[in-house]
Design a protein around this motif. Structure first.
Motif, short mmCIF file in Angstrom:
data_model
loop_
_atom_site.label_atom_id
_atom_site.label_comp_id
_atom_site.label_asym_id
_atom_site.label_seq_id
_atom_site.Cartn_x
_atom_site.Cartn_y
_atom_site.Cartn_z
N HIS A 290 0.84 -1.25 0.12
CA HIS A 290 0.06 0.03 -0.14
C HIS A 290 0.92 1.34 -0.03
CE1 HIS A 290 -3.62 -2.18 0.64
NE2 HIS A 290 -3.03 -2.92 1.32
N ALA A 291 1.97 1.20 -0.43
CA ALA A 291 2.92 2.25 -0.49
C ALA A 291 2.83 3.06 -1.92
CB ALA A 291 4.54 1.97 -0.16
N LEU A 292 3.53 4.07 -1.79
CA LEU A 292 3.51 5.04 -3.11
C LEU A 292 4.78 5.56 -3.34
CD1 LEU A 292 2.13 5.84 -5.58
CD2 LEU A 292 1.26 7.89 -4.71
N ALA A 293 5.55 5.20 -4.39
CA ALA A 293 6.83 6.00 -4.62
C ALA A 293 6.71 6.88 -5.67
CB ALA A 293 7.96 4.92 -5.27
N LYS A 309 6.24 6.84 0.30
CA LYS A 309 5.07 6.90 1.24
C LYS A 309 4.75 5.83 1.71
CE LYS A 309 1.99 10.59 2.70
NZ LYS A 309 1.06 11.65 2.41
N THR A 310 4.61 5.17 3.05
CA THR A 310 4.49 3.97 3.47
C THR A 310 2.71 3.80 3.94
OG1 THR A 310 4.99 4.25 5.64
CG2 THR A 310 6.91 3.23 3.93
N ALA A 311 2.35 2.70 4.10
CA ALA A 311 1.19 2.63 4.39
C ALA A 311 0.73 3.30 5.85
CB ALA A 311 0.83 0.83 4.67
N ALA A 337 3.61 -2.87 -5.06
CA ALA A 337 2.66 -2.62 -4.23
C ALA A 337 1.25 -2.63 -5.02
CB ALA A 337 2.72 -1.15 -3.96
N ALA A 338 1.16 -2.48 -6.17
CA ALA A 338 -0.16 -2.60 -6.82
C ALA A 338 -0.60 -4.12 -7.07
CB ALA A 338 -0.10 -2.16 -8.30
N VAL A 339 0.45 -4.95 -7.27
CA VAL A 339 0.19 -6.25 -7.53
C VAL A 339 -0.01 -7.23 -6.24
CG1 VAL A 339 1.38 -8.62 -8.19
CG2 VAL A 339 1.66 -6.40 -9.72
N GLU A 422 -4.87 5.53 -8.75
CA GLU A 422 -4.67 5.71 -10.08
C GLU A 422 -3.56 4.99 -10.71
OE1 GLU A 422 -7.04 10.04 -10.60
OE2 GLU A 422 -4.91 9.92 -10.15
N ILE A 423 -2.22 5.08 -10.09
CA ILE A 423 -1.30 4.43 -10.32
C ILE A 423 -1.35 3.03 -10.30
CG2 ILE A 423 1.22 4.29 -9.74
CD1 ILE A 423 1.32 7.04 -8.81
N TYR A 424 -1.76 2.43 -9.05
CA TYR A 424 -2.20 1.03 -9.29
C TYR A 424 -2.82 0.51 -10.41
CZ TYR A 424 -0.27 0.91 -4.35
OH TYR A 424 0.38 0.97 -2.92
N VAL A 425 -3.94 1.12 -10.68
CA VAL A 425 -4.70 0.80 -11.78
C VAL A 425 -4.03 0.53 -12.90
CG1 VAL A 425 -6.75 1.40 -13.33
CG2 VAL A 425 -6.88 1.28 -10.73
N SER A 426 -3.10 1.72 -13.47
CA SER A 426 -2.47 2.11 -14.52
C SER A 426 -1.35 0.91 -14.66
CB SER A 426 -1.62 3.51 -14.37
OG SER A 426 -0.82 3.45 -15.47
N VAL A 427 -0.81 0.49 -13.40
CA VAL A 427 0.23 -0.44 -13.58
C VAL A 427 -0.12 -1.91 -13.97
CG1 VAL A 427 1.89 -1.83 -11.82
CG2 VAL A 427 1.87 0.70 -11.80
N LEU A 428 -1.47 -2.20 -13.23
CA LEU A 428 -1.97 -3.40 -13.61
C LEU A 428 -2.66 -3.59 -14.92
CD1 LEU A 428 -3.95 -4.39 -10.31
CD2 LEU A 428 -1.50 -4.97 -10.99
N LYS A 429 -2.91 -2.46 -15.42
CA LYS A 429 -3.44 -2.44 -16.88
C LYS A 429 -2.11 -2.82 -17.77
CE LYS A 429 -7.76 0.05 -16.35
NZ LYS A 429 -8.62 1.33 -16.89
#
Length: 488
Positions: A290-293, A309-311, A337-339, A422-429
């Motif tokens: 659940h982090a974001l770089a 930024k961590t969970a 994080a996304a996967v 938004e970034i997680y969705v983009s990565v998985l797509k």
């Protein structure tokens, strides 16, 4: 025969012999689990928490050995925890607590309005336990906050204030703990860590950090895949909940970083697969669930700096050796994080007047990549709607400053979560797991020599006058507002 083989044998026998024999088999297994007949305390929860009909029967029969009649909820939970170790995956532990809640309600039907109410209070106690007795949490939750957070969730009404005060004081005076096996008691924490790190128990996960909530422990899996490695300099910018790191602890330090599974290990020496992780290595490790770089655009003193930024809303800055390396770390961390980030832990409290962030489990998701994408898309839609609604009702300028702060905190949280999903969705797509597998040769990466361009965190401060970052001004409010991880 091991406990796992015993369970599989009894399960297969029972499922092949019809419903009545299922019940009989469940009773036999439940009795043996309760009596620890060829089972360890650490075996019990995983046998009660599986998501199949036979395990549900076993759990129901197991709980029948506990008579909670006339006992308070906290007394019953402590009594229950004396029998076994609450270990296993997040979902398994959650199911065990549901079985406990159902049994307590059966024994005390007139104490709390519903089974859901019992389960809500059970989860609330678990999370309060973390808040009051966890490490580095900051300001502890007060009794008044605990009561306020539980308003309106007892079948639409409120729980008795006397009940909530009693539960709060019980947890405050004595933390919740569960039983452990005798052989685990004899081990020191370092012995357990070293043994697992050396791979003598390849199926066992040791834990990074020390929390009193089993849902938040960070798993260390010695067999996890390595996705990226290399030298990074680290600067701790904000501690848990966005609290500004004391000035004396913000210095840059160089580590050999290894992104292994969902954990970023920071080691003083170059990575060696056969070398056991030290306690210091585990202490420095950072979970990226659940982090974001992102690129640290607001930090100008050094080049190639990324912000993580961590969970739990810690903020760490990392300096890479080149712009390409920086972007590589950003991509890999966000991809992991996304996967692998599991869906947010079900809220113990559905409504509260004071804003607080939900707790995010550190365990790996059990969803397929397609299901994971749908989960992220659903969460993104929810957050986007909530943010729009939040901004459509800004506070009146005449309200108290505290209420305005609450509004800003929630706005900051929702904006960050929207960006993250938004970034997680983009990565998985774009492929998700395929992006992780199609990385540069990590075998070569792990053999990098120390002749690589070095980062020198110990160099003397620049003597020229440097424009001070906005984030370091004394009157500047931290980029990550302090938001308590209260029961949600």
């Amino acid at each position: 025969m091991g406990s796992t083989e015993i369970l599989e044998k009894e399960t297969s026998e029972s499922l092949s012999n019809g419903t009545s024999s299922n019940v009989e088999a469940a009773k036999r297994l439940a009795k043996r689990l309760y009596q620890l007949d060829r089972f360890k305390r650490s075996d019990v929860a995983k046998h009660l928490g599986k998501n199949n009909e036979f395990s549900k029967l076993v759990a129901e029969e197991y709980l029948k050995f506990f008579d909670f009649t006339g006992m308070t909820l906290d007394q019953s939970l402590r009594y229950f925890f004396k029998a076994f170790s609450l270990v296993g995956e997040t979902q398994e532990r959650e199911r065990v607590l549901i079985h406990f809640s159902n049994r307590y309600f059966y024994c005390n039907p007139d104490t709390i309005a519903s089974q859901d109410g019992v389960h809500c209070l059970t989860c609330a106690m678990m999370l309060l336990n973390t808040d009051l007795h966890g490490h580095n949490i900051g300001k502890k939750m007060t009794c008044q906050e605990f009561i306020a957070n539980l308003q309106g969730v007892n079948e639409g009404g409120d729980f008795s204030k006397d009940l909530l005060k009693a539960l709060y004081n019980s947890i405050k005076n004595e933390k919740l703990e569960w039983a452990v096996d005798d052989e685990e008691k004899k081990k020191s924490p370092s012995e357990g860590t070293d043994e697992k790190a050396n791979g003598t128990h390849p199926k066992t996960l040791s834990r990074i950090g020390s929390t009193t909530n089993p849902f938040l422990d960070i798993p260390h899996d010695p067999n996890a895949a390595v996705y990226k490695s290399g030298f990074l300099a680290r600067k701790i910018h904000a501690d848990m909940d966005g609290k500004k790191t004391p000035r004396g602890k913000r210095g840059w330090k160089t580590f050999y970083a290894v992104l292994k599974g969902t954990v970023l290990y920071l080691q003083k020496d170059e990575y060696k697969p056969e070398k056991a992780l030290s306690e210091e290595d585990l202490k420095n490790a950072v979970s990226v669930h659940h982090a974001l770089a992102s690129k640290a655009t607001d930090y100008e003193k050094k080049p190639n700096v990324l912000k993580l930024k961590t969970a739990d809303w810690r903020v760490l800055l990392f300096q890479a050796q080149s712009p390409e390396e920086m972007q590589g770390w950003i991509n890999k961390i966000n991809c992991v994080a996304a996967v692998f980030s599991a869906p947010p832990f079900p809220a113990a409290i559905g409504s509260q007047k004071k804003f607080s962030r939900p707790l995010l489990p550190a365990t790996t998701t059990k969803l397929s990549q397609e299901e994971q994408l749908k989960s992220h898309e659903s969460k993104l839609k929810q957050i986007t709607t909530e943010l729009a609604e939040h901004r459509s009702y800004p506070p009146d300028k005449k309200v108290k400053a505290k209420e305005i702060d609450e509004y800003r905190l929630k706005d900051h949280y929702l904006e960050f979560e929207k960006t993250r999903y938004e970034i997680y969705v983009s990565v998985l797509k774009e492929g998700g797991k395929e992006l992780l597998s199609n990385n540069e040769s990590e075998a070569a990466g792990l053999k990098k020599s120390h002749s690589s361009p070095s980062l020198n965190p110990d160099s003397s401060p620049v003597t020229a006058k440097v424009k001070r970052n906005v984030s370091e001004r004394k009157d500047h409010r931290p980029e990550t507002p302090s938001i308590k991880q209260k029961v949600t």
